[in-house]
Design a protein around this motif. Structure first.
Motif, mmCIF file in Angstrom:
data_model
loop_
_atom_site.group_PDB
_atom_site.id
_atom_site.type_symbol
_atom_site.label_atom_id
_atom_site.label_comp_id
_atom_site.label_asym_id
_atom_site.label_seq_id
_atom_site.Cartn_x
_atom_site.Cartn_y
_atom_site.Cartn_z
ATOM 1 N N GLU A 139 -53.689 1.708 19.036
ATOM 2 C CA GLU A 139 -54.155 1.160 18.094
ATOM 3 C C GLU A 139 -54.904 -0.105 18.478
ATOM 4 O OE1 GLU A 139 -56.870 2.371 16.248
ATOM 5 O OE2 GLU A 139 -55.712 4.983 16.650
ATOM 6 N N ARG A 140 -53.998 -1.198 18.874
ATOM 7 C CA ARG A 140 -54.119 -3.088 19.136
ATOM 8 C C ARG A 140 -54.237 -2.857 20.418
ATOM 9 N NH1 ARG A 140 -47.704 -3.307 16.123
ATOM 10 N NH2 ARG A 140 -48.778 -2.903 14.195
ATOM 11 N N GLY A 141 -54.893 -1.574 21.560
ATOM 12 C CA GLY A 141 -54.549 -2.273 22.955
ATOM 13 C C GLY A 141 -56.294 -2.615 23.164
ATOM 14 N N PRO A 142 -56.504 -2.495 24.407
ATOM 15 C CA PRO A 142 -58.095 -3.221 24.252
ATOM 16 C C PRO A 142 -59.244 -2.405 24.384
ATOM 17 C CG PRO A 142 -56.895 -2.721 26.664
ATOM 18 C CD PRO A 142 -55.940 -2.403 25.611
ATOM 19 N N GLY A 143 -60.109 -2.143 24.045
ATOM 20 C CA GLY A 143 -60.963 -1.661 23.723
ATOM 21 C C GLY A 143 -61.467 -0.265 24.531
ATOM 22 N N ALA A 211 -55.420 18.186 33.237
ATOM 23 C CA ALA A 211 -56.417 18.121 32.028
ATOM 24 C C ALA A 211 -57.375 17.223 31.253
ATOM 25 C CB ALA A 211 -56.624 19.432 30.962
ATOM 26 N N ILE A 212 -55.774 16.556 30.578
ATOM 27 C CA ILE A 212 -56.619 15.666 29.828
ATOM 28 C C ILE A 212 -56.485 13.996 30.893
ATOM 29 C CG2 ILE A 212 -55.344 13.705 28.071
ATOM 30 C CD1 ILE A 212 -56.173 15.993 26.610
ATOM 31 N N PHE A 213 -56.166 13.964 31.878
ATOM 32 C CA PHE A 213 -56.120 12.915 32.979
ATOM 33 C C PHE A 213 -57.827 12.876 33.084
ATOM 34 C CE2 PHE A 213 -52.256 12.383 33.538
ATOM 35 C CZ PHE A 213 -51.099 11.997 31.855
ATOM 36 N N VAL A 214 -58.320 14.133 33.712
ATOM 37 C CA VAL A 214 -59.694 14.285 34.873
ATOM 38 C C VAL A 214 -60.505 14.133 33.411
ATOM 39 C CG1 VAL A 214 -61.040 15.414 35.686
ATOM 40 C CG2 VAL A 214 -58.242 15.590 36.407
ATOM 41 N N GLN A 215 -60.515 14.298 32.749
ATOM 42 C CA GLN A 215 -61.593 13.926 31.593
ATOM 43 C C GLN A 215 -61.474 13.066 31.113
ATOM 44 O OE1 GLN A 215 -62.045 18.224 28.701
ATOM 45 N NE2 GLN A 215 -59.477 17.876 29.964
ATOM 46 N N ALA A 216 -60.589 12.284 31.172
ATOM 47 C CA ALA A 216 -60.387 11.612 30.593
ATOM 48 C C ALA A 216 -61.401 10.175 31.393
ATOM 49 C CB ALA A 216 -58.992 9.950 29.894
ATOM 50 N N VAL A 217 -60.504 10.119 32.376
ATOM 51 C CA VAL A 217 -61.468 9.362 33.382
ATOM 52 C C VAL A 217 -62.779 9.624 33.669
ATOM 53 C CG1 VAL A 217 -61.944 9.359 36.686
ATOM 54 C CG2 VAL A 217 -59.441 8.958 35.171
ATOM 55 N N LEU A 218 -63.435 10.656 33.229
ATOM 56 C CA LEU A 218 -64.937 10.778 33.988
ATOM 57 C C LEU A 218 -65.892 10.496 32.194
ATOM 58 C CD1 LEU A 218 -65.415 14.601 34.440
ATOM 59 C CD2 LEU A 218 -66.295 12.968 35.585
ATOM 60 N N ARG A 219 -64.290 10.046 31.599
ATOM 61 C CA ARG A 219 -65.519 9.389 30.359
ATOM 62 C C ARG A 219 -65.555 7.892 30.395
ATOM 63 N NH1 ARG A 219 -64.423 14.429 29.710
ATOM 64 N NH2 ARG A 219 -66.201 15.347 28.160
ATOM 65 N N GLY A 220 -64.199 7.356 31.197
ATOM 66 C CA GLY A 220 -63.998 5.991 31.149
ATOM 67 C C GLY A 220 -62.648 4.935 30.456
ATOM 68 N N TRP A 221 -62.115 6.626 30.092
ATOM 69 C CA TRP A 221 -61.182 6.294 28.981
ATOM 70 C C TRP A 221 -59.875 5.717 29.531
ATOM 71 C CZ3 TRP A 221 -60.008 10.785 25.544
ATOM 72 C CH2 TRP A 221 -61.548 11.435 24.875
ATOM 73 N N GLY A 222 -59.247 4.441 29.002
ATOM 74 C CA GLY A 222 -57.993 3.752 29.411
ATOM 75 C C GLY A 222 -56.162 4.987 29.129
ATOM 76 N N LEU A 223 -56.037 4.420 29.844
ATOM 77 C CA LEU A 223 -54.207 4.998 29.468
ATOM 78 C C LEU A 223 -52.866 4.018 29.627
ATOM 79 C CD1 LEU A 223 -52.366 7.970 28.925
ATOM 80 C CD2 LEU A 223 -53.222 7.529 31.485
#
Length: 484
Positions: A139-143, A211-223
Motif C-alpha cells: 500500500e505504501r509502494g510506488p503507484g 502464472a502470477i508473474f507473467v500476468q502481472a508483467v502483461l499488465r505493467g504491475w510492479g513487484l
C-alpha cells in the motif's frame, strides 16, 4: 404502526427473493458483480493452492496460519486424496465444477471477503505481523506496485527481470536489480489486492508464481520484495517415487499454463531454453492456411518459434539430401526474400520454398519415390510426398507435424524457367534461366543454401521494386504488416 416478528420475517423474505430475481434478470452479460457480496473487509486471506495430494504439509500449513488468526482457504480441483484433516475454520474450495453440485464453489473469489490475499506455498509457517508488513509494503509502494513477495526458508529470493514478447510467443528472463523485480526465483509467499488477483484471467493457475508473474508483467504491475522470511516446515525427505510423480506433474502443469498464456518458448536467465510448442510427435501449432494468411497473423502474432525451428531443421535436411543426390535447387519466393533480408526464414512465414530442376528429380530416391505416388518416410523421419494441389512436392517435418518444405519442379523452355502448376500467387511467374547460371551460395536459416545469382533482380521480378526493403505480410488484402 407496530411490526410483528412475523411481518418482519415476511418482509425480509420478500426482499431477498426480489434481490435474487434482480440478479437472475441481470444475467451473466449484465454485470453480475453488483449482486455479489461486498468485498473490502480489512485483513488478509491466506490461499493454499500449490501442493500435491500424495505428499503435502497442508494440515500443518493451514494450522499455522489459522492461529494468527486469518481466514484460510484451500483451493483445489477436488478434495485432496488421501484426505487431509484440515483445522476447524479452514475451508476447502473445489475449483472443478461437478454436475450435481451448485456452482458457487467454482468461483473462489466469492469467498474472499478481505482486501488482500496471500498465496502461500505448502510447507510454509506463519510469522506474526509479516503478512501485515507485506500489506503495508504494497500500500505504501510506488503507484505501479501490485504484488509483494517474501521468501520461504533460509534462501533469499533472487530478483529476475521478465520480458514478454507476445508476438513471438516468448518469455525472456534476466537478472533483475535487487529489491525491484518482475519475477523472483525461489519459494515465496505472494501478496496482492484481492480485486487484482481475481481480475486476472488465470488467477489460480499452477504453478502459481509463474502464472502470477507473467500476468502481472502483461499488465505493467510492479513487484516488491521484502527480505523478512517465513520459516519452512521440517519435513521428511520425499521418496524417489513421489519425487518422480511431483516432477512429472509440475512439467505437465507448466506446459498447460504456457499453452493458456500463449508462451511457446522461455529463455532462462542462464541462457537455457524451455520449449512448449509442437514437435516431431505432435501436430503443428496452426491449422490449414486460408488466403495465404495463417490464423496467428490475424491474432497479431508471428510464426510460433517451435514452428520456425522445425522449418529450419526440415530445410537443412532437404537441402542436404538434394545436394548429396546432385539435384540442382535454389531458394524460391518468400524463402529467398527472407534470405536476402535476414539470412533466415521470414518471421511470419509458414513454409519454405525451393525450386528444383525437373530433370534432376530422379537423382534423389526420396523424391523419386514420392513422384511414384506414395508418401515415403526417410531414415530421419521426414515425410516426402506429392502435393495434392498440383505437380510439386512436399517434405514434412514428420507424419504428425505437417510443417513442410515445398519443392517446385521447373524446366527451361527457350531460355525461360517455367513449370506445370501455377497457384495464382502474385510472385508465381516465369523467369530467365540466366538467374541460375550460375547459382550462388547464400546464408539461410543457419546453413548455406544455393540461390539465384542476382537475388535482388530475381525478387523484384517476382514481388516488385523494393521487395527486400519493404516487408509485407503474404496477403495484404487480408492483413497488412502495420495493422498489428
Amino acid at each position: 404502526m407496530r411490526v410483528t416478528p412475523c411481518q418482519a420475517a415476511l418482509a425480509g423474505a420478500i426482499s431477498l427473493n426480489l434481490l435474487l430475481l434482480f440478479c437472475a434478470w441481470r444475467g451473466p452479460g449484465r454485470s453480475p458483480a453488483s449482486c455479489r457480496p461486498p468485498r473490502g473487509v480489512p485483513g488478509v486471506t491466506v490461499l493454499l493452492r500449490d501442493f500435491e495430494d500424495f505428499d503435502n504439509d497442508l494440515a500443518g500449513t493451514a494450522r499455522s496460519f489459522a492461529s494468527l488468526p486469518v481466514p484460510v482457504l484451500v483451493a483445489a480441483e477436488a478434495a485432496p486424496y488421501p484426505p487431509v484433516p484440515l483445522p476447524a475454520g479452514v475451508r476447502l474450495l473445489p475449483l472443478h465444477p461437478v454436475a450435481d453440485q451448485p456452482p458457487p464453489l467454482a468461483h473462489p473469489e466469492l469467498h474472499v471477503r478481505t482486501r488482500h490475499v496471500a498465496l502461500v506455498p505448502d510447507g510454509t509457517r506463519a510469522v506474526p505481523g509479516l503478512l501485515e508488513r507485506m500489506r503495508d509494503t504494497l500500500e505504501r509502494g510506488p503507484g505501479d506496485t501490485r504484488l509483494v513477495a517474501a521468501p520461504v526458508g533460509s534462501v533469499p529470493l533472487r530478483c529476475l527481470e521478465l520480458q514478454l514478447e507476445p508476438r513471438v510467443w516468448t518469455a525472456r528472463y534476466g537478472t533483475g536489480a535487487p529489491g525491484v523485480c518482475r519475477a523472483v526465483e525461489g519459494t515465496a509467499v505472494l501478496l496482492l489486492r484481492t480485486r487484482d488477483l481475481f481480475t486476472l484471467p488465470f488467477p489460480l493457475a499452477r504453478p502459481v508464481p509463474t502464472a502470477i508473474f507473467v500476468q502481472a508483467v502483461l499488465r505493467g504491475w510492479g513487484l516488491r520484495v521484502v527480505p523478512a522470511a517465513f520459516p519452512a516446515s521440517r519435513r521428511p525427505p520425499v521418496s524417489p517415487h513421489n519425487h518422480w510423480k511431483a516432477e512429472n506433474l509440475a512439467e505437465s502443469r507448466r506446459r498447460r499454463l504456457m499453452r493458456d498464456l500463449g508462451i511457446k518458448r522461455e529463455v532462462l536467465a542462464d541462457g537455457r531454453e524451455r520449449w512448449y510448442g509442437c514437435g516431431k510427435e505432435t501436430a503443428r501449432c496452426f491449422g490449414t492456411v486460408h488466403a495465404r494468411t495463417p490464423q496467428y497473423l490475424l491474432a497479431g502474432r508471428w510464426t510460433p518459434p517451435c514452428c520456425l525451428r522445425a522449418l529450419r531443421e526440415t530445410a537443412r535436411h532437404v537441402v542436404g539430401a538434394l545436394e548429396a543426390a546432385g539435384v540442382r535447387y535454389w531458394l524460391e519466393g518468400g524463402s529467398l526474400l527472407g534470405a536476402a533480408r535476414l539470412g533466415d526464414i521470414i518471421p511470419w512465414d509458414y513454409d519454405v520454398d525451393l525450386g528444383i530442376y525437373q530433370e534432376d528429380m530422379g537423382k534423389c530416391r526420396w523424391l523419386a519415390a514420392a513422384a511414384a505416388g506414395e508418401p515415403v518416410e526417410d531414415a530421419e523421419g521426414f515425410l516426402w510426398e506429392k502435393a495434392a494441389e498440383g505437380d510439386f512436392y512436399r517434405v514434412h517435418y514428420s507424419r504428425s507435424n505437417r510443417l513442410h518444405v515445398d519443392l517446385w519442379p521447373f524446366y527451361p523452355r527457350g531460355g525461360v524457367m517455367t513449370k506445370d502448376t501455377w497457384l495464382g500467387h502474385p510472385q508465381d511467374v516465369e523467369f530467365p534461366e540466366s538467374f541460375l547460371q550460375p547459382r550462388v551460395p547464400m546464408a539461410f536459416a543457419g546453413f548455406t543454401a544455393m540461390a539465384p545469382n542476382n537475388a535482388r533482380a530475381f525478387l523484384e521480378l517476382k514481388f516488385g521494386p523494393g521487395a527486400i526493403e519493404n516487408p509485407e505480410y503474404p496477403n495484404p488484402d487480408v492483413k497488412r504488416l502495420g495493422q498489428d
